[in-house]
Design a protein around this motif. Structure first.
Motif, PDB file in Angstrom:
ATOM      1  N   SER A  20       0.767  -1.365  -0.293  1.00 27.49           N
ATOM      2  CA  SER A  20       0.268   0.163   0.038  1.00 27.49           C
ATOM      3  C   SER A  20       0.453   1.514   0.059  1.00 27.49           C
ATOM      4  O   SER A  20       0.301   2.028  -0.883  1.00 27.49           O
ATOM      5  CB  SER A  20      -0.617  -0.037   1.266  1.00 27.49           C
ATOM      6  N   TYR A  21       1.625   1.148   0.869  1.00 27.25           N
ATOM      7  CA  TYR A  21       2.811   2.448   1.190  1.00 27.25           C
ATOM      8  C   TYR A  21       3.647   2.211  -0.714  1.00 27.25           C
ATOM      9  O   TYR A  21       3.560   3.221  -1.049  1.00 27.25           O
ATOM     10  CB  TYR A  21       3.627   2.260   1.988  1.00 27.25           C
ATOM     11  N   ALA A  22       3.805   1.342  -1.549  1.00 27.52           N
ATOM     12  CA  ALA A  22       4.757   1.356  -2.542  1.00 27.52           C
ATOM     13  C   ALA A  22       3.765   2.191  -3.272  1.00 27.52           C
ATOM     14  O   ALA A  22       3.954   3.000  -4.391  1.00 27.52           O
ATOM     15  CB  ALA A  22       5.417   0.453  -3.519  1.00 27.52           C
ATOM     16  N   MET A  23       2.694   1.901  -3.759  1.00 28.84           N
ATOM     17  CA  MET A  23       1.630   2.534  -4.387  1.00 28.84           C
ATOM     18  C   MET A  23       0.552   3.735  -4.305  1.00 28.84           C
ATOM     19  O   MET A  23       0.927   4.322  -4.981  1.00 28.84           O
ATOM     20  CB  MET A  23       0.523   1.164  -4.088  1.00 28.84           C
ATOM     21  N   TRP A  24       0.723   3.968  -3.013  1.00 32.20           N
ATOM     22  CA  TRP A  24       1.262   5.627  -2.802  1.00 32.20           C
ATOM     23  C   TRP A  24       2.328   6.010  -3.163  1.00 32.20           C
ATOM     24  O   TRP A  24       1.795   7.501  -3.924  1.00 32.20           O
ATOM     25  CB  TRP A  24       0.438   5.719  -1.140  1.00 32.20           C
ATOM     26  N   GLN A  25       3.208   5.702  -2.612  1.00 29.90           N
ATOM     27  CA  GLN A  25       4.479   6.227  -3.915  1.00 29.90           C
ATOM     28  C   GLN A  25       4.582   6.593  -4.763  1.00 29.90           C
ATOM     29  O   GLN A  25       4.472   7.815  -5.142  1.00 29.90           O
ATOM     30  CB  GLN A  25       5.553   5.888  -2.846  1.00 29.90           C
ATOM     31  N   VAL A  26       4.513   5.426  -5.552  1.00 30.78           N
ATOM     32  CA  VAL A  26       5.086   5.600  -6.733  1.00 30.78           C
ATOM     33  C   VAL A  26       4.201   4.934  -8.054  1.00 30.78           C
ATOM     34  O   VAL A  26       3.981   4.722  -9.744  1.00 30.78           O
ATOM     35  CB  VAL A  26       6.100   3.983  -7.268  1.00 30.78           C
ATOM     36  N   GLY A  27       2.575   4.029  -7.855  1.00 33.55           N
ATOM     37  CA  GLY A  27       1.965   3.843  -8.332  1.00 33.55           C
ATOM     38  C   GLY A  27       2.000   2.572  -9.012  1.00 33.55           C
ATOM     39  O   GLY A  27       3.407   1.699  -8.518  1.00 33.55           O
ATOM     40  N   TYR A  28       1.071   2.191  -8.971  1.00 35.32           N
ATOM     41  CA  TYR A  28       1.077   0.619  -9.813  1.00 35.32           C
ATOM     42  C   TYR A  28       2.318   0.226 -10.611  1.00 35.32           C
ATOM     43  O   TYR A  28       2.950  -0.315 -10.899  1.00 35.32           O
ATOM     44  CB  TYR A  28       0.126   0.229 -10.452  1.00 35.32           C
ATOM     45  N   THR A  29       1.694   1.099 -12.369  1.00 28.86           N
ATOM     46  CA  THR A  29       3.436   1.136 -12.697  1.00 28.86           C
ATOM     47  C   THR A  29       5.256   1.037 -12.066  1.00 28.86           C
ATOM     48  O   THR A  29       5.507   0.839 -13.262  1.00 28.86           O
ATOM     49  CB  THR A  29       2.798   1.688 -14.118  1.00 28.86           C
ATOM     50  N   GLY A  30       4.604   2.643 -11.258  1.00 32.17           N
ATOM     51  CA  GLY A  30       6.116   2.460 -11.051  1.00 32.17           C
ATOM     52  C   GLY A  30       6.741   2.207 -10.310  1.00 32.17           C
ATOM     53  O   GLY A  30       8.097   1.889 -10.444  1.00 32.17           O
ATOM     54  N   ILE A  31       6.238   0.862  -9.572  1.00 30.38           N
ATOM     55  CA  ILE A  31       6.592  -0.054  -9.286  1.00 30.38           C
ATOM     56  C   ILE A  31       7.546  -0.803 -10.069  1.00 30.38           C
ATOM     57  O   ILE A  31       8.568  -1.662 -10.478  1.00 30.38           O
ATOM     58  CB  ILE A  31       6.039  -1.386  -8.719  1.00 30.38           C
ATOM     59  N   PHE A  32       6.750  -1.340 -11.620  1.00 30.71           N
ATOM     60  CA  PHE A  32       7.719  -2.010 -12.431  1.00 30.71           C
ATOM     61  C   PHE A  32       8.189  -1.188 -13.617  1.00 30.71           C
ATOM     62  O   PHE A  32       9.284  -1.878 -13.702  1.00 30.71           O
ATOM     63  CB  PHE A  32       6.387  -2.457 -13.482  1.00 30.71           C
ATOM     64  N   ALA A  33       8.081   0.296 -12.938  1.00 39.57           N
ATOM     65  CA  ALA A  33       9.481   0.931 -13.672  1.00 39.57           C
ATOM     66  C   ALA A  33      10.612   0.883 -12.878  1.00 39.57           C
ATOM     67  O   ALA A  33      11.585   0.478 -13.580  1.00 39.57           O
ATOM     68  CB  ALA A  33       8.874   2.581 -13.686  1.00 39.57           C
ATOM     69  N   HIS A  34      10.209   0.563 -11.583  1.00 37.19           N
ATOM     70  CA  HIS A  34      11.834   0.441 -10.805  1.00 37.19           C
ATOM     71  C   HIS A  34      12.850  -0.772 -11.266  1.00 37.19           C
ATOM     72  O   HIS A  34      13.747  -0.227 -10.888  1.00 37.19           O
ATOM     73  CB  HIS A  34      11.691   0.446  -9.370  1.00 37.19           C
ATOM     74  N   LEU A  35      11.867  -1.924 -11.293  1.00 41.86           N
ATOM     75  CA  LEU A  35      12.132  -3.095 -11.856  1.00 41.86           C
ATOM     76  C   LEU A  35      13.781  -3.103 -13.337  1.00 41.86           C
ATOM     77  O   LEU A  35      13.719  -4.095 -13.108  1.00 41.86           O
ATOM     78  CB  LEU A  35      11.537  -4.356 -11.477  1.00 41.86           C
ATOM     79  N   LEU A  36      12.585  -1.780 -14.141  1.00 42.76           N
ATOM     80  CA  LEU A  36      13.393  -1.875 -15.455  1.00 42.76           C
ATOM     81  C   LEU A  36      14.486  -1.366 -15.307  1.00 42.76           C
ATOM     82  O   LEU A  36      15.162  -0.660 -16.256  1.00 42.76           O
ATOM     83  CB  LEU A  36      12.489  -2.226 -16.433  1.00 42.76           C
ATOM     84  N   ASP A  37      14.619  -0.445 -14.040  1.00 45.65           N
ATOM     85  CA  ASP A  37      16.573   0.747 -14.118  1.00 45.65           C
ATOM     86  C   ASP A  37      17.885  -0.204 -14.618  1.00 45.65           C
ATOM     87  O   ASP A  37      18.181   0.631 -15.315  1.00 45.65           O
ATOM     88  CB  ASP A  37      15.943   1.464 -13.053  1.00 45.65           C
ATOM     89  N   GLY A  38      17.436  -1.391 -14.252  1.00 50.15           N
ATOM     90  CA  GLY A  38      19.102  -1.535 -14.537  1.00 50.15           C
ATOM     91  C   GLY A  38      19.133  -2.987 -13.960  1.00 50.15           C
ATOM     92  O   GLY A  38      17.905  -4.034 -14.121  1.00 50.15           O
ATOM     93  N   PRO A  39      20.275  -3.484 -14.343  1.00 51.95           N
ATOM     94  CA  PRO A  39      20.894  -4.913 -14.248  1.00 51.95           C
ATOM     95  C   PRO A  39      19.910  -5.705 -12.243  1.00 51.95           C
ATOM     96  O   PRO A  39      19.740  -6.723 -12.558  1.00 51.95           O
ATOM     97  CB  PRO A  39      21.712  -5.245 -13.446  1.00 51.95           C
ATOM     98  N   ALA A  40      20.678  -4.836 -11.468  1.00 49.22           N
ATOM     99  CA  ALA A  40      19.411  -5.157 -10.169  1.00 49.22           C
ATOM    100  C   ALA A  40      18.216  -5.751 -10.711  1.00 49.22           C
ATOM    101  O   ALA A  40      17.905  -6.412  -9.778  1.00 49.22           O
ATOM    102  CB  ALA A  40      20.311  -4.539  -9.115  1.00 49.22           C
ATOM    103  N   GLY A  41      17.580  -4.976 -10.936  1.00 52.84           N
ATOM    104  CA  GLY A  41      15.801  -4.697 -11.191  1.00 52.84           C
ATOM    105  C   GLY A  41      15.224  -6.098 -11.527  1.00 52.84           C
ATOM    106  O   GLY A  41      14.823  -6.411 -11.709  1.00 52.84           O
TER     107      GLY A  41
END
Length: 100
Positions: A20-41
């Motif tokens: 809930s906190y993550a969704m509030w901060q970055v939204g649903y698509t923001g969670i996935f966008a962070h995973l696509l930032d680089g090799p660690a994600g």
């Protein structure tokens, strides 16, 4: 109470708060966008896909053995990750309900 149900509750409550906190901060698509930032994600995303695929493979025979439909849990897992398996475990019939 079923030990798996206890474990599911123990994970579901804090995971729900974190999600809930993550969704509030970055939204649903923001969670996935962070995973696509680089090799660690990418690695974390690949690990999540592998783990959830294994869980979904386990859900099929378990659902058949207990006379449950697996498709709602598959869709929930695909759309919201670990919430699908956690809620699958929570909604499992009690052992005396299975025998009836």
């Amino acid at each position: 109470m079923n030990p798996l149900r206890k474990i599911a509750i123990a994970f579901l409550i804090p995971f729900s708060l974190l999600s809930s906190y993550a969704m509030w901060q970055v939204g649903y698509t923001g969670i996935f966008a962070h995973l696509l930032d680089g090799p660690a994600g990418w690695q974390v995303f690949a690990d999540l896909v592998i783990a959830l695929t294994l869980v979904m493979c386990w859900m099929v025979p378990d659902a058949k053995a207990n006379g449950r439909t697996v498709w709602p849990w598959f869709l929930l897992t695909l759309g919201s990750g670990s919430f699908g398996p956690l809620l699958y475990l929570l909604s499992a019939p009690k052992p005396q309900e299975q025998a009836a």
